[in-house]
Design a protein around this motif. Structure first.
Motif, PDB file in Angstrom:
ATOM      1  N   ALA A  53     -10.759  -8.797  15.480  1.00 20.49           N
ATOM      2  CA  ALA A  53      -9.385  -9.287  15.286  1.00 20.49           C
ATOM      3  C   ALA A  53      -8.389  -8.362  15.952  1.00 20.49           C
ATOM      4  O   ALA A  53      -7.419  -8.798  16.563  1.00 20.49           O
ATOM      5  CB  ALA A  53      -9.078  -9.389  13.795  1.00 20.49           C
TER       6      ALA A  53
ATOM      7  N   THR B 180      -0.760   5.461  -2.149  1.00 19.20           N
ATOM      8  CA  THR B 180      -0.436   4.678  -0.952  1.00 19.20           C
ATOM      9  C   THR B 180      -0.753   5.477   0.314  1.00 19.20           C
ATOM     10  O   THR B 180      -1.362   4.964   1.261  1.00 19.20           O
ATOM     11  CB  THR B 180       1.048   4.259  -0.966  1.00 19.20           C
TER      12      THR B 180
ATOM     13  N   ALA C  36      -4.497   5.582   0.833  1.00 21.17           N
ATOM     14  CA  ALA C  36      -5.041   4.295   1.294  1.00 21.17           C
ATOM     15  C   ALA C  36      -4.737   4.077   2.771  1.00 21.17           C
ATOM     16  O   ALA C  36      -5.613   3.679   3.551  1.00 21.17           O
ATOM     17  CB  ALA C  36      -4.469   3.152   0.455  1.00 21.17           C
TER      18      ALA C  36
ATOM     19  N   SER D  71       4.320   1.314  12.241  1.00 20.73           N
ATOM     20  CA  SER D  71       4.649   0.896  10.872  1.00 20.73           C
ATOM     21  C   SER D  71       3.851   1.701   9.851  1.00 20.73           C
ATOM     22  O   SER D  71       4.393   2.133   8.830  1.00 20.73           O
ATOM     23  CB  SER D  71       4.354  -0.593  10.697  1.00 20.73           C
TER      24      SER D  71
ATOM     25  N   TRP E 227       1.915  -1.961  14.647  1.00 17.84           N
ATOM     26  CA  TRP E 227       1.196  -1.701  13.399  1.00 17.84           C
ATOM     27  C   TRP E 227       1.042  -0.202  13.143  1.00 17.84           C
ATOM     28  O   TRP E 227       1.230   0.265  12.038  1.00 17.84           O
ATOM     29  CB  TRP E 227      -0.182  -2.388  13.433  1.00 17.84           C
TER      30      TRP E 227
ATOM     31  N   VAL F  31       5.274   4.089   6.806  1.00 21.73           N
ATOM     32  CA  VAL F  31       4.892   3.990   5.387  1.00 21.73           C
ATOM     33  C   VAL F  31       4.404   5.352   4.895  1.00 21.73           C
ATOM     34  O   VAL F  31       4.725   5.771   3.778  1.00 21.73           O
ATOM     35  CB  VAL F  31       3.829   2.886   5.188  1.00 21.73           C
TER      36      VAL F  31
ATOM     37  N   HIS G 250      -8.098  -2.468  -0.007  1.00 22.39           N
ATOM     38  CA  HIS G 250      -7.626  -1.288  -0.731  1.00 22.39           C
ATOM     39  C   HIS G 250      -6.232  -0.891  -0.233  1.00 22.39           C
ATOM     40  O   HIS G 250      -5.345  -0.547  -1.030  1.00 22.39           O
ATOM     41  CB  HIS G 250      -8.633  -0.151  -0.531  1.00 22.39           C
ATOM     42  N   THR G 251      -6.035  -0.967   1.075  1.00 20.57           N
ATOM     43  CA  THR G 251      -4.724  -0.629   1.642  1.00 20.57           C
ATOM     44  C   THR G 251      -3.666  -1.633   1.190  1.00 20.57           C
ATOM     45  O   THR G 251      -2.558  -1.255   0.792  1.00 20.57           O
ATOM     46  CB  THR G 251      -4.799  -0.592   3.185  1.00 20.57           C
TER      47      THR G 251
ATOM     48  N   GLN H 258      10.262  -3.214   6.233  1.00 18.50           N
ATOM     49  CA  GLN H 258       9.688  -4.019   7.325  1.00 18.50           C
ATOM     50  C   GLN H 258       8.356  -3.421   7.772  1.00 18.50           C
ATOM     51  O   GLN H 258       7.409  -4.156   8.092  1.00 18.50           O
ATOM     52  CB  GLN H 258      10.689  -4.094   8.488  1.00 18.50           C
ATOM     53  N   SER H 259       8.263  -2.112   7.762  1.00 25.26           N
ATOM     54  CA  SER H 259       7.005  -1.444   8.121  1.00 25.26           C
ATOM     55  C   SER H 259       5.923  -1.739   7.090  1.00 25.26           C
ATOM     56  O   SER H 259       4.768  -2.005   7.443  1.00 25.26           O
ATOM     57  CB  SER H 259       7.226   0.073   8.220  1.00 25.26           C
ATOM     58  N   ALA H 260       6.283  -1.681   5.819  1.00 26.60           N
ATOM     59  CA  ALA H 260       5.300  -1.946   4.755  1.00 26.60           C
ATOM     60  C   ALA H 260       4.738  -3.360   4.901  1.00 26.60           C
ATOM     61  O   ALA H 260       3.526  -3.570   4.774  1.00 26.60           O
ATOM     62  CB  ALA H 260       5.951  -1.748   3.386  1.00 26.60           C
TER      63      ALA H 260
ATOM     64  N   ASP I  14     -15.020  -3.005   6.375  1.00 27.21           N
ATOM     65  CA  ASP I  14     -13.671  -3.238   6.879  1.00 27.21           C
ATOM     66  C   ASP I  14     -12.817  -3.981   5.841  1.00 27.21           C
ATOM     67  O   ASP I  14     -11.634  -3.660   5.650  1.00 27.21           O
ATOM     68  CB  ASP I  14     -13.738  -4.043   8.189  1.00 27.21           C
TER      69      ASP I  14
ATOM     70  N   ALA J 135      -9.938 -12.223   9.514  1.00 25.77           N
ATOM     71  CA  ALA J 135     -10.859 -12.171  10.664  1.00 25.77           C
ATOM     72  C   ALA J 135     -12.304 -12.045  10.187  1.00 25.77           C
ATOM     73  O   ALA J 135     -13.211 -12.659  10.754  1.00 25.77           O
ATOM     74  CB  ALA J 135     -10.493 -10.996  11.569  1.00 25.77           C
TER      75      ALA J 135
ATOM     76  N   GLY K 277      -4.674  -9.709   8.006  1.00 27.41           N
ATOM     77  CA  GLY K 277      -5.329 -10.262   9.195  1.00 27.41           C
ATOM     78  C   GLY K 277      -6.763  -9.770   9.363  1.00 27.41           C
ATOM     79  O   GLY K 277      -7.636 -10.511   9.809  1.00 27.41           O
ATOM     80  N   ARG K 278      -7.004  -8.514   8.992  1.00 23.99           N
ATOM     81  CA  ARG K 278      -8.374  -7.973   9.072  1.00 23.99           C
ATOM     82  C   ARG K 278      -9.307  -8.735   8.132  1.00 23.99           C
ATOM     83  O   ARG K 278     -10.460  -9.009   8.468  1.00 23.99           O
ATOM     84  CB  ARG K 278      -8.382  -6.502   8.655  1.00 23.99           C
TER      85      ARG K 278
ATOM     86  N   TRP L  95      -1.113  -6.573   8.877  1.00 27.63           N
ATOM     87  CA  TRP L  95      -2.270  -6.044   9.618  1.00 27.63           C
ATOM     88  C   TRP L  95      -3.534  -6.163   8.759  1.00 27.63           C
ATOM     89  O   TRP L  95      -4.563  -6.673   9.217  1.00 27.63           O
ATOM     90  CB  TRP L  95      -2.006  -4.574   9.998  1.00 27.63           C
TER      91      TRP L  95
ATOM     92  N   LYS M 268     -11.744  -1.574   3.014  1.00 31.30           N
ATOM     93  CA  LYS M 268     -10.633  -0.705   3.449  1.00 31.30           C
ATOM     94  C   LYS M 268      -9.314  -1.480   3.494  1.00 31.30           C
ATOM     95  O   LYS M 268      -8.273  -1.007   3.049  1.00 31.30           O
ATOM     96  CB  LYS M 268     -10.920  -0.148   4.854  1.00 31.30           C
TER      97      LYS M 268
ATOM     98  N   GLN N  69       4.542  -5.060   7.646  1.00 32.32           N
ATOM     99  CA  GLN N  69       3.682  -5.072   8.833  1.00 32.32           C
ATOM    100  C   GLN N  69       2.284  -4.549   8.484  1.00 32.32           C
ATOM    101  O   GLN N  69       1.278  -5.087   8.941  1.00 32.32           O
ATOM    102  CB  GLN N  69       4.279  -4.190   9.941  1.00 32.32           C
ATOM    103  N   VAL N  70       2.237  -3.499   7.684  1.00 37.82           N
ATOM    104  CA  VAL N  70       0.941  -2.944   7.271  1.00 37.82           C
ATOM    105  C   VAL N  70       0.195  -3.973   6.414  1.00 37.82           C
ATOM    106  O   VAL N  70      -1.016  -4.139   6.540  1.00 37.82           O
ATOM    107  CB  VAL N  70       1.142  -1.604   6.524  1.00 37.82           C
TER     108      VAL N  70
ATOM    109  N   VAL O 267      -0.316  -0.673  -1.027  1.00 32.33           N
ATOM    110  CA  VAL O 267       1.059  -0.937  -0.556  1.00 32.33           C
ATOM    111  C   VAL O 267       1.752  -1.927  -1.503  1.00 32.33           C
ATOM    112  O   VAL O 267       2.924  -1.756  -1.843  1.00 32.33           O
ATOM    113  CB  VAL O 267       1.069  -1.444   0.899  1.00 32.33           C
TER     114      VAL O 267
END
Lengths: 157, 157
Positions: free
Chosen positions: B24, B70, B73, B39, B36, B43, A69-70, A38-40, A63, A53, A49-50, A46, A66, A42-43, A74
């Motif tokens: 955002a 991971t 990142a 989370s 976030w 991770v 890449h994240t 669930q955390s993964a 931005d 935006a 959404g960036r 996030w 980054k 969420q990341v 994940v």
């Protein structure tokens, strides 16, 4: 003793086949595995959404790079191991939203996970080298892989 | 109107200086920002644990590379933006464990965050090219940056 060993070996083999969890993850409790997944996600949310935006507002390449890449890291981290046997029901941060099909049709689940990872990797490459229009196109491809998987494998919540 | 614009501009500039949140993220509610960041650290914990399990047990290079990549990142994703103004207290998945110093001494917090990101990037490189002994050494360096930051900026929980 021999029968007991045989049963243990068979069980271990079954676990090994049914999921790709490492020994460490097999040792983790179902609640922890569900929290991690669930955390993964969420990341992932996030960072998705960036990017959105930036596409909807003023494009910020640093931005977006980054975030993409994240997302890619994940998506390629081995999330499947967090859907181990025994985590089909239960609570992490909240009740799991994984449908039973995740566990009964793992071949298709793994296929869709691989599609997601592939498109996320491609987005990271496009973010680094392409312009906002190229990122927009690849981001749309990525979010389609999210929706396809959610439709089949996540309960509405 | 001019005064109002000036006040708005000054406020925006202050927010811009005080945190690196994107528009955002500024729009996101404190509860979401805290979720976030909690989370993201889950991770990080998951992937740190994978590396430790490999170092303590049978070394699995593929798994360590994925986990280190991971970690790097997420460490370089811009976590500082999730510690935006207004998130010094409150609840994400659980009450925040950020100490007030995160917000009152952001220069040191950012410095320690940068150390963490640097050592995580180095671990990803070592995981790709080095052996288990090299990974062990770099992993120890990384976890020292975790501890240093937790000592100063995270409440015991």
């Amino acid at each position: 003793m021999k029968l007991k060993n045989l049963v243990s070996s068979t069980l271990l083999a079954a676990v090994g086949i049914a999921c790709t969890a490492t020994l460490a993850q097999q040792a983790a409790k179902p609640e922890q595995l569900i929290k991690w997944r669930q955390s993964a996600f969420q990341v992932i949310g996030w960072n998705s959404g960036r990017i959105k935006a930036s596409l909807d507002g003023t494009y910020n390449k640093e931005d977006v790079v980054k975030a993409a890449h994240t997302l890619a890291a994940v998506a390629n981290s081995g999330l499947g191991s967090l859907f181990a046997l025994g985590t089909d029901t239960g609570k992490g941060w909240h009740d799991t939203t994984a449908k039973p099909a995740v566990f009964s049709d793992s071949a298709r689940f793994n296929e869709l996970s691989a599609n997601f990872a592939k498109e996320a990797s491609e987005l990271a490459a496009v973010a680094q080298n392409g312009d906002a229009a190229a990122v927009k196109g690849q981001y749309a491809k990525l979010t389609r892989t999210c929706k396809t998987c959610h439709d089949d494998f996540r309960t509405a919540n």
